[in-house]
Scaffold this active site. Structure first.
Site, PDB file in Angstrom:
ATOM      1  N   PHE A 202     -10.110   2.905 -10.974  1.00  0.00           N
ATOM      2  CA  PHE A 202     -10.018   3.515  -9.656  1.00  0.00           C
ATOM      3  C   PHE A 202      -9.504   2.510  -8.631  1.00  0.00           C
ATOM      4  CE2 PHE A 202     -13.587   5.461 -11.873  1.00  0.00           C
ATOM      5  CZ  PHE A 202     -13.476   6.819 -11.610  1.00  0.00           C
ATOM      6  N   ASP A 203      -8.668   2.966  -7.729  1.00  0.00           N
ATOM      7  CA  ASP A 203      -8.434   2.250  -6.486  1.00  0.00           C
ATOM      8  C   ASP A 203      -9.677   2.441  -5.618  1.00  0.00           C
ATOM      9  OD1 ASP A 203      -7.188   0.914  -4.360  1.00  0.00           O
ATOM     10  OD2 ASP A 203      -6.250   2.748  -3.626  1.00  0.00           O
ATOM     11  N   GLY A 204      -9.791   1.633  -4.540  1.00  0.00           N
ATOM     12  CA  GLY A 204     -10.962   1.736  -3.679  1.00  0.00           C
ATOM     13  C   GLY A 204     -10.746   2.652  -2.488  1.00  0.00           C
ATOM     14  N   PHE A 319      -6.441   5.983 -11.038  1.00  0.00           N
ATOM     15  CA  PHE A 319      -6.322   6.800  -9.838  1.00  0.00           C
ATOM     16  C   PHE A 319      -5.973   5.932  -8.630  1.00  0.00           C
ATOM     17  CE2 PHE A 319      -9.442   8.963 -12.554  1.00  0.00           C
ATOM     18  CZ  PHE A 319      -8.931  10.255 -12.596  1.00  0.00           C
ATOM     19  N   ASP A 321      -4.228   6.327  -4.340  1.00  0.00           N
ATOM     20  CA  ASP A 321      -3.758   7.230  -3.284  1.00  0.00           C
ATOM     21  C   ASP A 321      -2.327   6.937  -2.860  1.00  0.00           C
ATOM     22  OD1 ASP A 321      -4.320   5.711  -0.175  1.00  0.00           O
ATOM     23  OD2 ASP A 321      -4.806   4.751  -2.076  1.00  0.00           O
TER      24      ASP A 321
END
Length: 355
Positions: A202-204, A319, A321
């Site tokens: 995951f990105d943060g 993932f 954004d």
């Protein structure tokens, strides 16, 4: 980076097939019913579009060039020809591997991954999809064939924890309804992934966390961002769209920990963020700790490219954004998914040359 339109070799050994199949066991004289899927309210429900689970480019061209009636006829004529695996296939197989381990340790438990196949297709196409699922030894009992209608209402009824699709607009609709969702992309080269351990990266900011800090950076620059994070390091970040999915993974991880399998747990999670550790990492880690979430590995890259690190991690899915990072991951062979959420969606991003 190509979007579904590059060759994806059928993996010869992606993940061991789940212990349950739809076919009769050759060694058994009597037919045995397969394991029943768990009740939606007890399961971690993963809704997957048929266009990301399987390769459907040829069929999509028939639809676009000849219309829906020719398309349906084509599907019926080819219903005994299984689709090839798509970008979500290794991820789904890894989910089934985790389920096999959980069923061994907790035979009566319904805390499992439950996979729902979601498609805009007419029910006529269902036979080919079922044949494909049986061909690949997948355990998917729940279908949602909407005949062109939006699936979002059904996703809510299934208590969906994650929705993966090729349709960016439907992904945005799902996010607007509070459902964790992402648009899947496929790398031009495919990195071999683990057969025994599900790896999710995951990105943060704007993925696990809100885009609060990213808004400061976009509006005022890096120095102001660092200052803001230092001043607010004891203030928890608000949740992002995929926090709930990480929570669901953590809940299943704890079932393995309870049986003494922390070190060989078949689920491993990663935080891969552009944040700097010393300058802005402490707030992210404090937020995760306050939420009661354990992330197995945290990589603070201080603005360095994410692709090379993801190549070493070899996650089943990553993932982010920002399309810039999704494209960078895909260039290095990682199956990446775009979460269209937050301030980054209002900023121009690098255009893919192959999209």
């Amino acid at each position: 980076m190509a979007f579904y339109d590059v060759a994806l070799a059928s993996p010869s050994k992606d993940v061991s097939p789940a212990q349950h199949t739809h076919s009769k066991k050759e060694t058994s004289k009597e037919w045995q019913a397969p394991d029943c899927p768990p009740k939606p309210e007890n399961a971690v429900t993963i809704a997957v579009s048929s266009r990301v689970l399987f390769r459907t480019e040829r069929e999509q061209k028939v639809f676009e060039q000849k219309g829906v009636e020719e398309y349906l006829q084509y599907q019926v004529e080819h219903e005994n020809e299984p689709f090839a695996p798509g970008p979500a296939f290794p991820f789904v197989k890894a989910l089934e591997t985790v389920n096999s381990r959980l069923r061994e340790m907790y035979p009566q438990s319904e805390e499992l991954f439950d996979i729902v196949l979601v498609t805009y297709n007419h029910a006529h196409v269902g036979i080919r999809l079922i044949n494909t699922i049986n061909h690949h030894n997948l355990f998917i009992e729940r279908f949602c064939m909407t005949g062109g209608s939006s699936p979002i209402g059904y996703l809510k009824a299934w208590h969906t924890n994650l929705y993966l699709s090729a349709d960016a607009e439907k992904v945005r609709e799902a996010l607007a309804e509070g459902i964790a969702a992402a648009t899947m992309f496929m790398p031009e080269k495919l990195t071999e992934v683990s057969e025994s351990q599900l790896r999710v990266a995951f990105d943060g900011d704007a993925v696990l966390f809100s885009d609060e800090s990213e808004r400061i950076f976009k509006a005022h620059g890096l120095d102001k961002f660092f200052e803001h994070e230092r001043e607010h390091e004891d203030t928890l970040l608000d949740h992002g769209p995929l926090k709930g999915f990480l929570e669901a993974l953590g809940k299943l991880q704890k079932k393995f920990y309870a049986k003494g399998h922390r070190l060989d747990c078949p689920i491993r999670t990663y935080l891969v963020t552009a944040r700097s550790a010393a300058s802005s990492g402490i707030r992210a880690l404090k937020t995760l700790r306050a939420w009661g979430l354990e992330i197995d590995e945290a990589l603070f890259l201080a603005g360095a490219p994410k692709g090379p690190m993801l190549e070493k991690i070899r996650p089943h899915i990553y993932f982010d954004d920002q399309m810039f990072h999704v494209e960078g991951a895909a260039e290095m062979g990682t199956v990446a998914a775009h979460v269209p959420y937050g301030i980054a969606q209002k900023q121009p991003c690098k255009k893919s040359t192959n999209a």
